[in-house]
Design a protein around this motif. Structure first.
Motif, PDB file in Angstrom:
ATOM      1  N   LYS A   2       2.193 -10.100  36.853  1.00  0.00           N
ATOM      2  CA  LYS A   2       1.542  -8.877  36.387  1.00  0.00           C
ATOM      3  C   LYS A   2       2.527  -7.794  35.970  1.00  0.00           C
ATOM      4  O   LYS A   2       2.254  -7.056  35.022  1.00  0.00           O
ATOM      5  N   ASN A   3       3.655  -7.667  36.648  1.00  0.00           N
ATOM      6  CA  ASN A   3       4.594  -6.602  36.309  1.00  0.00           C
ATOM      7  C   ASN A   3       5.232  -6.826  34.946  1.00  0.00           C
ATOM      8  O   ASN A   3       5.396  -5.886  34.166  1.00  0.00           O
ATOM      9  N   GLU A   5       3.844  -8.552  32.504  1.00  0.00           N
ATOM     10  CA  GLU A   5       2.768  -8.351  31.528  1.00  0.00           C
ATOM     11  C   GLU A   5       2.589  -6.873  31.209  1.00  0.00           C
ATOM     12  O   GLU A   5       2.462  -6.496  30.037  1.00  0.00           O
ATOM     13  N   VAL A   6       2.573  -6.030  32.234  1.00  0.00           N
ATOM     14  CA  VAL A   6       2.430  -4.588  32.020  1.00  0.00           C
ATOM     15  C   VAL A   6       3.610  -4.055  31.223  1.00  0.00           C
ATOM     16  O   VAL A   6       3.442  -3.255  30.294  1.00  0.00           O
ATOM     17  N   ILE A   8       5.542  -5.632  29.054  1.00  0.00           N
ATOM     18  CA  ILE A   8       5.439  -6.060  27.660  1.00  0.00           C
ATOM     19  C   ILE A   8       4.314  -5.312  26.944  1.00  0.00           C
ATOM     20  O   ILE A   8       4.480  -4.889  25.791  1.00  0.00           O
ATOM     21  N   ASP A   9       3.184  -5.118  27.615  1.00  0.00           N
ATOM     22  CA  ASP A   9       2.070  -4.375  27.019  1.00  0.00           C
ATOM     23  C   ASP A   9       2.461  -2.942  26.655  1.00  0.00           C
ATOM     24  O   ASP A   9       1.868  -2.334  25.769  1.00  0.00           O
ATOM     25  N   THR A  28      14.669  -7.623  32.256  1.00  0.00           N
ATOM     26  CA  THR A  28      13.559  -6.861  31.699  1.00  0.00           C
ATOM     27  C   THR A  28      14.107  -5.501  31.288  1.00  0.00           C
ATOM     28  O   THR A  28      15.025  -4.974  31.923  1.00  0.00           O
ATOM     29  N   ASP A  54       9.770 -10.825  38.025  1.00  0.00           N
ATOM     30  CA  ASP A  54       8.541 -10.042  38.095  1.00  0.00           C
ATOM     31  C   ASP A  54       8.532  -9.159  39.344  1.00  0.00           C
ATOM     32  O   ASP A  54       8.184  -7.982  39.281  1.00  0.00           O
TER      33      ASP A  54
END
Length: 68
Positions: A2-3, A5-6, A8-9, A28, A54
Protein backbone atom coordinates in the motif's frame (compact mmCIF):
# COMPACT_ATOMS: atom_id res chain seq x y z
CA UNK A 1 2.24 -2.88 -0.92
CA UNK A 2 0.00 0.00 0.00
CA UNK A 3 2.77 2.51 0.75
CA UNK A 4 4.38 2.09 -2.67
CA UNK A 5 0.96 2.36 -4.35
CA UNK A 6 0.21 5.63 -2.54
CA UNK A 7 3.65 6.98 -3.43
CA UNK A 8 3.19 6.18 -7.14
CA UNK A 9 -0.37 7.56 -7.14
CA UNK A 10 1.09 10.85 -5.87
CA UNK A 11 3.77 11.11 -8.58
CA UNK A 12 6.54 9.17 -6.86
CA UNK A 13 8.55 6.34 -8.34
CA UNK A 14 10.45 3.17 -7.51
CA UNK A 15 13.66 1.81 -9.00
CA UNK A 16 15.35 -1.59 -8.84
CA UNK A 17 18.91 -2.43 -9.76
CA UNK A 18 22.52 -1.83 -8.87
CA UNK A 19 23.01 0.92 -6.30
CA UNK A 20 26.62 2.09 -6.11
CA UNK A 21 28.66 -0.93 -5.04
CA UNK A 22 25.65 -3.01 -3.96
CA UNK A 23 24.71 -5.64 -6.52
CA UNK A 24 20.99 -5.02 -6.09
CA UNK A 25 18.79 -2.63 -4.23
CA UNK A 26 15.51 -0.79 -4.47
CA UNK A 27 14.57 2.82 -3.93
CA UNK A 28 11.51 4.98 -3.63
CA UNK A 29 11.45 8.70 -4.26
CA UNK A 30 8.89 11.45 -4.28
CA UNK A 31 9.01 14.74 -6.16
CA UNK A 32 11.57 16.12 -3.72
CA UNK A 33 14.00 13.43 -2.61
CA UNK A 34 14.78 9.78 -2.03
CA UNK A 35 12.50 8.20 0.55
CA UNK A 36 14.06 4.75 1.08
CA UNK A 37 16.94 2.73 -0.41
CA UNK A 38 17.27 -0.78 1.06
CA UNK A 39 19.97 -3.08 -0.32
CA UNK A 40 19.06 -6.66 -1.20
CA UNK A 41 20.34 -9.10 1.42
CA UNK A 42 22.23 -12.27 0.50
CA UNK A 43 19.70 -14.87 -0.61
CA UNK A 44 16.77 -12.46 -0.33
CA UNK A 45 14.00 -13.00 -2.86
CA UNK A 46 12.93 -9.99 -4.91
CA UNK A 47 9.41 -10.10 -3.44
CA UNK A 48 10.87 -9.89 0.08
CA UNK A 49 12.97 -6.85 -0.92
CA UNK A 50 9.86 -5.13 -2.30
CA UNK A 51 7.90 -5.85 0.89
CA UNK A 52 10.76 -4.41 2.94
CA UNK A 53 10.88 -1.37 0.64
CA UNK A 54 7.15 -0.84 1.20
CA UNK A 55 7.58 -1.10 4.96
CA UNK A 56 10.45 1.39 5.23
CA UNK A 57 8.71 3.79 2.83
CA UNK A 58 5.69 3.77 5.12
CA UNK A 59 7.81 4.29 8.23
CA UNK A 60 9.47 7.30 6.62
CA UNK A 61 6.15 8.96 5.80
CA UNK A 62 4.27 8.00 8.97
CA UNK A 63 7.02 8.62 11.52
CA UNK A 64 9.65 10.62 9.60
CA UNK A 65 11.97 7.77 10.55
CA UNK A 66 15.09 7.08 8.51
CA UNK A 67 15.86 3.38 8.22
CA UNK A 68 19.22 2.11 7.04
Amino acid sequence: MKNIEVLIDNGGEIALGQISTASCGASTSDNHSAVAMPVRRDGEMLNALLKRLDKVTGRQYEHNETVE
